[in-house]
Design an enzyme around this catalytic site. Structure first.
Site, PDB file in Angstrom:
ATOM      1  N   CYS A   1      -2.771  -0.150   7.220  1.00  0.00           N
ATOM      2  CA  CYS A   1      -2.155   1.404   7.231  1.00  0.00           C
ATOM      3  C   CYS A   1      -1.952   2.225   8.611  1.00  0.00           C
ATOM      4  CB  CYS A   1      -2.558   1.778   5.547  1.00  0.00           C
ATOM      5  SG  CYS A   1      -2.137   0.836   4.331  1.00  0.00           S
TER       6      CYS A   1
ATOM      7  N   GLU B   1       0.139   4.180   1.673  1.00  0.00           N
ATOM      8  CA  GLU B   1       1.359   4.423   3.215  1.00  0.00           C
ATOM      9  C   GLU B   1       2.437   3.868   3.155  1.00  0.00           C
ATOM     10  OE1 GLU B   1      -3.288   5.322   2.318  1.00  0.00           O
ATOM     11  OE2 GLU B   1      -1.577   3.557   1.857  1.00  0.00           O
TER      12      GLU B   1
ATOM     13  N   HIS C   1       1.095  -1.167   0.234  1.00  0.00           N
ATOM     14  CA  HIS C   1      -0.348   0.000   0.355  1.00  0.00           C
ATOM     15  C   HIS C   1       1.021   1.234  -0.188  1.00  0.00           C
ATOM     16  CE1 HIS C   1      -4.034  -1.478   1.675  1.00  0.00           C
ATOM     17  NE2 HIS C   1      -3.477  -2.370   0.375  1.00  0.00           N
TER      18      HIS C   1
ATOM     19  N   CYS D   1      -6.433   1.679   5.356  1.00  0.00           N
ATOM     20  CA  CYS D   1      -7.463   0.981   6.150  1.00  0.00           C
ATOM     21  C   CYS D   1      -7.034   0.515   7.522  1.00  0.00           C
ATOM     22  CB  CYS D   1      -7.248  -0.339   4.453  1.00  0.00           C
ATOM     23  SG  CYS D   1      -4.977  -0.976   4.334  1.00  0.00           S
TER      24      CYS D   1
END
Length: 153
Positions: free
Chosen positions: A87, A56, A54, A84
């Site tokens: 993260c 992040e 991801h 999410c």
């Protein structure tokens, strides 16, 4: 929302566009420390391939390397999409002080939409959250990506 927040979010949106160009879900993230960019990332789950790819997470890894520390206490993270649970957990663990995000994620958002990890009193770190910065642009980019993906199938 400030002009500064909008300017940094535009940079994150450019990273999200890069992700889309590589057929990744268009999410971009950056980390700012003392008004300086120290970490950036865009979704790379397909390219790596790894579920933790991801934007992040990649930005946090780069920022930690830049500062030579896992603790990012005085840092701000900008993401084009609400983080999410994974993260948000990493953001909490890294002690990031503020998160600014664009589009909300009602199906998986962990900083206001579905979960409120930033406000959970059981955790040892609170996160200041600013939601909705350039949300329309971020949301449109995601909608167009998934619309195009459905056409390809």
């Amino acid at each position: 929302m400030t002009h500064r927040d909008e300017a940094w979010m535009r940079f994150a949106l450019s990273l999200a566009a890069t992700a889309a160009a590589y057929d990744e879900v268009p999410v971009g993230a950056i980390i700012i420390y003392k008004d300086k960019l120290i970490g950036s990332g865009y979704n790379r789950k397909e390219a790596i391939p790894c579920a933790t790819g991801h934007a992040e997470i990649l930005a946090i890894q780069q920022a930690s390397k830049s500062l030579g520390a896992w603790r990012l206490s005085d840092c701000e993270l900008y993401s084009t999409l609400e983080p999410c649970v994974m993260c948000a957990g990493a953001i909490q663990q890294a002690r990031i002080s503020r998160v600014i995000y664009g589009a909300q994620d009602p199906k998986g958002g962990a900083l206001g939409s579905l979960y409120q990890i930033h406000r959970d009193p059981r955790l040892n770190h609170a996160i200041d959250v600013t939601a909705g910065v350039l949300a329309d642009e971020a949301s449109l980019m995601l909608k167009n990506f998934f619309k195009q993906r459905r056409k390809q199938r």
